[in-house]
Scaffold this motif. Structure first.
Motif, PDB file in Angstrom:
ATOM      1  N   ILE A   1       0.832  -1.219   0.000  1.00  0.00           N
ATOM      2  CA  ILE A   1       0.000   0.000   0.000  1.00  0.00           C
ATOM      3  C   ILE A   1       0.862   1.262   0.000  1.00  0.00           C
ATOM      4  O   ILE A   1       0.516   2.267  -0.577  1.00  0.00           O
ATOM      5  CB  ILE A   1      -0.939   0.026   1.228  1.00  0.00           C
ATOM      6  CG1 ILE A   1      -1.782  -1.236   1.281  1.00  0.00           C
ATOM      7  CG2 ILE A   1      -1.822   1.241   1.220  1.00  0.00           C
ATOM      8  CD1 ILE A   1      -2.577  -1.385   2.535  1.00  0.00           C
ATOM      9  N   GLY A   2       1.923   1.243   0.736  1.00  0.00           N
ATOM     10  CA  GLY A   2       2.753   2.437   0.917  1.00  0.00           C
ATOM     11  C   GLY A   2       2.583   2.959   2.334  1.00  0.00           C
ATOM     12  O   GLY A   2       2.339   2.206   3.274  1.00  0.00           O
ATOM     13  N   ALA A   3       2.679   4.267   2.482  1.00  0.00           N
ATOM     14  CA  ALA A   3       2.570   4.896   3.815  1.00  0.00           C
ATOM     15  C   ALA A   3       1.130   4.818   4.322  1.00  0.00           C
ATOM     16  O   ALA A   3       0.187   5.131   3.602  1.00  0.00           O
ATOM     17  CB  ALA A   3       3.026   6.337   3.749  1.00  0.00           C
ATOM     18  N   VAL A   4       0.972   4.378   5.579  1.00  0.00           N
ATOM     19  CA  VAL A   4      -0.352   4.289   6.217  1.00  0.00           C
ATOM     20  C   VAL A   4      -0.307   5.071   7.527  1.00  0.00           C
ATOM     21  O   VAL A   4       0.557   4.841   8.372  1.00  0.00           O
ATOM     22  CB  VAL A   4      -0.740   2.811   6.494  1.00  0.00           C
ATOM     23  CG1 VAL A   4      -2.075   2.752   7.222  1.00  0.00           C
ATOM     24  CG2 VAL A   4      -0.771   2.016   5.218  1.00  0.00           C
ATOM     25  N   LYS A   5      -1.256   6.015   7.668  1.00  0.00           N
ATOM     26  CA  LYS A   5      -1.351   6.772   8.918  1.00  0.00           C
ATOM     27  C   LYS A   5      -2.195   5.986   9.910  1.00  0.00           C
ATOM     28  O   LYS A   5      -3.235   5.426   9.556  1.00  0.00           O
ATOM     29  CB  LYS A   5      -1.994   8.141   8.679  1.00  0.00           C
ATOM     30  CG  LYS A   5      -1.057   9.114   8.046  1.00  0.00           C
ATOM     31  CD  LYS A   5      -1.591  10.522   8.246  1.00  0.00           C
ATOM     32  CE  LYS A   5      -0.601  11.468   7.650  1.00  0.00           C
ATOM     33  NZ  LYS A   5      -0.040  12.386   8.550  1.00  0.00           N
ATOM     34  N   HIS A   6      -1.749   5.985  11.165  1.00  0.00           N
ATOM     35  CA  HIS A   6      -2.479   5.320  12.257  1.00  0.00           C
ATOM     36  C   HIS A   6      -2.809   6.358  13.330  1.00  0.00           C
ATOM     37  O   HIS A   6      -2.055   7.312  13.537  1.00  0.00           O
ATOM     38  CB  HIS A   6      -1.623   4.207  12.872  1.00  0.00           C
ATOM     39  CG  HIS A   6      -1.232   3.160  11.880  1.00  0.00           C
ATOM     40  ND1 HIS A   6      -2.039   2.104  11.578  1.00  0.00           N
ATOM     41  CD2 HIS A   6      -0.103   3.018  11.126  1.00  0.00           C
ATOM     42  CE1 HIS A   6      -1.438   1.335  10.684  1.00  0.00           C
ATOM     43  NE2 HIS A   6      -0.254   1.880  10.387  1.00  0.00           N
ATOM     44  N   TYR A   7      -3.912   6.098  14.019  1.00  0.00           N
ATOM     45  CA  TYR A   7      -4.360   7.018  15.066  1.00  0.00           C
ATOM     46  C   TYR A   7      -4.703   6.229  16.329  1.00  0.00           C
ATOM     47  O   TYR A   7      -5.300   5.161  16.244  1.00  0.00           O
ATOM     48  CB  TYR A   7      -5.619   7.769  14.626  1.00  0.00           C
ATOM     49  CG  TYR A   7      -5.440   8.583  13.372  1.00  0.00           C
ATOM     50  CD1 TYR A   7      -5.038   9.904  13.444  1.00  0.00           C
ATOM     51  CD2 TYR A   7      -5.687   8.021  12.117  1.00  0.00           C
ATOM     52  CE1 TYR A   7      -4.879  10.652  12.294  1.00  0.00           C
ATOM     53  CE2 TYR A   7      -5.526   8.764  10.963  1.00  0.00           C
ATOM     54  CZ  TYR A   7      -5.126  10.077  11.060  1.00  0.00           C
ATOM     55  OH  TYR A   7      -4.961  10.821   9.927  1.00  0.00           O
ATOM     56  N   ASP A   8      -4.341   6.770  17.471  1.00  0.00           N
ATOM     57  CA  ASP A   8      -4.847   6.278  18.761  1.00  0.00           C
ATOM     58  C   ASP A   8      -5.499   7.489  19.401  1.00  0.00           C
ATOM     59  O   ASP A   8      -4.816   8.426  19.840  1.00  0.00           O
ATOM     60  CB  ASP A   8      -3.718   5.713  19.628  1.00  0.00           C
ATOM     61  CG  ASP A   8      -4.249   5.102  20.922  1.00  0.00           C
ATOM     62  OD1 ASP A   8      -5.461   4.802  20.996  1.00  0.00           O
ATOM     63  OD2 ASP A   8      -3.455   4.934  21.871  1.00  0.00           O
ATOM     64  N   PHE A   9      -6.823   7.486  19.406  1.00  0.00           N
ATOM     65  CA  PHE A   9      -7.557   8.675  19.838  1.00  0.00           C
ATOM     66  C   PHE A   9      -7.522   8.839  21.351  1.00  0.00           C
ATOM     67  O   PHE A   9      -7.746   7.886  22.108  1.00  0.00           O
ATOM     68  CB  PHE A   9      -9.001   8.620  19.338  1.00  0.00           C
ATOM     69  CG  PHE A   9      -9.084   8.768  17.844  1.00  0.00           C
ATOM     70  CD1 PHE A   9      -9.036  10.016  17.271  1.00  0.00           C
ATOM     71  CD2 PHE A   9      -9.165   7.654  17.027  1.00  0.00           C
ATOM     72  CE1 PHE A   9      -9.081  10.165  15.894  1.00  0.00           C
ATOM     73  CE2 PHE A   9      -9.219   7.783  15.654  1.00  0.00           C
ATOM     74  CZ  PHE A   9      -9.169   9.042  15.075  1.00  0.00           C
ATOM     75  N   SER A  10      -7.236  10.032  21.762  1.00  0.00           N
ATOM     76  CA  SER A  10      -7.238  10.384  23.182  1.00  0.00           C
ATOM     77  C   SER A  10      -8.668  10.719  23.595  1.00  0.00           C
ATOM     78  O   SER A  10      -9.519  11.034  22.755  1.00  0.00           O
ATOM     79  CB  SER A  10      -6.331  11.593  23.428  1.00  0.00           C
ATOM     80  OG  SER A  10      -5.027  11.337  22.979  1.00  0.00           O
ATOM     81  N   ARG A  11      -8.930  10.674  24.904  1.00  0.00           N
ATOM     82  CA  ARG A  11     -10.259  11.010  25.425  1.00  0.00           C
ATOM     83  C   ARG A  11     -10.118  11.884  26.660  1.00  0.00           C
ATOM     84  O   ARG A  11      -9.209  11.689  27.472  1.00  0.00           O
ATOM     85  CB  ARG A  11     -11.027   9.740  25.801  1.00  0.00           C
ATOM     86  CG  ARG A  11     -11.373   8.860  24.645  1.00  0.00           C
ATOM     87  CD  ARG A  11     -12.187   7.651  25.078  1.00  0.00           C
ATOM     88  NE  ARG A  11     -11.521   6.788  26.055  1.00  0.00           N
ATOM     89  CZ  ARG A  11     -10.587   5.885  25.754  1.00  0.00           C
ATOM     90  NH1 ARG A  11     -10.176   5.747  24.517  1.00  0.00           N
ATOM     91  NH2 ARG A  11     -10.064   5.128  26.682  1.00  0.00           N
ATOM     92  N   ALA A  12     -11.046  12.806  26.786  1.00  0.00           N
ATOM     93  CA  ALA A  12     -11.120  13.640  27.992  1.00  0.00           C
ATOM     94  C   ALA A  12     -12.591  13.871  28.289  1.00  0.00           C
ATOM     95  O   ALA A  12     -13.344  14.312  27.426  1.00  0.00           O
ATOM     96  CB  ALA A  12     -10.406  14.966  27.776  1.00  0.00           C
ATOM     97  N   GLU A  13     -13.005  13.536  29.485  1.00  0.00           N
ATOM     98  CA  GLU A  13     -14.404  13.703  29.866  1.00  0.00           C
ATOM     99  C   GLU A  13     -14.450  14.237  31.288  1.00  0.00           C
ATOM    100  O   GLU A  13     -13.709  13.797  32.162  1.00  0.00           O
ATOM    101  CB  GLU A  13     -15.120  12.351  29.795  1.00  0.00           C
ATOM    102  CG  GLU A  13     -16.576  12.420  30.128  1.00  0.00           C
ATOM    103  CD  GLU A  13     -17.251  11.053  30.075  1.00  0.00           C
ATOM    104  OE1 GLU A  13     -18.482  11.027  30.125  1.00  0.00           O
ATOM    105  OE2 GLU A  13     -16.551  10.032  30.005  1.00  0.00           O
ATOM    106  N   VAL A  14     -15.333  15.182  31.531  1.00  0.00           N
ATOM    107  CA  VAL A  14     -15.507  15.740  32.866  1.00  0.00           C
ATOM    108  C   VAL A  14     -16.971  16.147  33.013  1.00  0.00           C
ATOM    109  O   VAL A  14     -17.606  16.565  32.049  1.00  0.00           O
ATOM    110  CB  VAL A  14     -14.552  16.941  33.113  1.00  0.00           C
ATOM    111  CG1 VAL A  14     -14.853  18.082  32.171  1.00  0.00           C
ATOM    112  CG2 VAL A  14     -14.601  17.407  34.556  1.00  0.00           C
ATOM    113  N   GLY A  15     -17.534  15.969  34.192  1.00  0.00           N
ATOM    114  CA  GLY A  15     -18.927  16.348  34.424  1.00  0.00           C
ATOM    115  C   GLY A  15     -19.328  16.132  35.861  1.00  0.00           C
ATOM    116  O   GLY A  15     -18.525  15.733  36.709  1.00  0.00           O
TER     117      GLY A  15
END
Length: 160
Positions: free
Chosen positions: A92-106
């Protein structure tokens, strides 16, 4: 308050790191309803909350007989950005990967306002105090009646 923070990471530590943070705060204020005078003021704040954070406000003694207002103000803020890294796949070539951060407050639970008041001590007379009071009033009434009718009192005295 409650909060969770998860910061995304790449498996090998390369690439752009993720980010996440939270903050929250609450302010309370008691003011005289007529003059606007501040009677008590308190604040609480927390950052990067992980789990629950309890708070309470204590105004101390409010020696007031008139009306006063209690106000609560608050804020909650959360921000998150993913970790991003690139791998190279031969097909395929270059592949971007993501690990999503989370922030929650309430708010953990609905806000509960509890007002404690102090009862005034009221003296309750003992039963014998009522008897003594009634006896004294009866004697005073009898003396007043004698003074009002002195002739009857004198005639009564001469007959005996």
């Amino acid at each position: 308050m409650f909060g969770t923070v998860y910061v995304g990471r790449s498996p090998d530590g390369f690439g752009r790191p993720g980010g996440a943070d939270t903050s929250a705060g609450i302010m309370s204020r008691a003011q005289d309803a007529v003059t606007g005078e501040t009677l008590a003021q308190h604040g609480w704040s927390g950052a990067n909350l992980q789990g629950n954070a309890d708070f309470s406000f204590n105004s101390g003694v409010l020696n007031r007989t008139g009306a006063f207002n209690i106000a609560f103000d608050g804020y909650a803020y959360g921000q998150a950005s993913p970790a991003i890294w690139t791998t190279y796949e031969p097909e395929i070539g270059a592949v971007k990967h993501y690990d999503f951060s989370r922030a929650e407050v309430g708010l953990k639970d609905p806000l509960l306002l509890t007002v404690y008041t102090e009862a005034l001590a009221v003296a309750v007379p003992e039963p014998h105090a009522f008897v003594l009071t009634l006896t004294g009033l009866a004697l005073l009434a009898g003396m007043a009646r004698r003074r009002k009718h002195p002739v009857r009192a004198a005639a009564h005295a001469s007959l005996s």
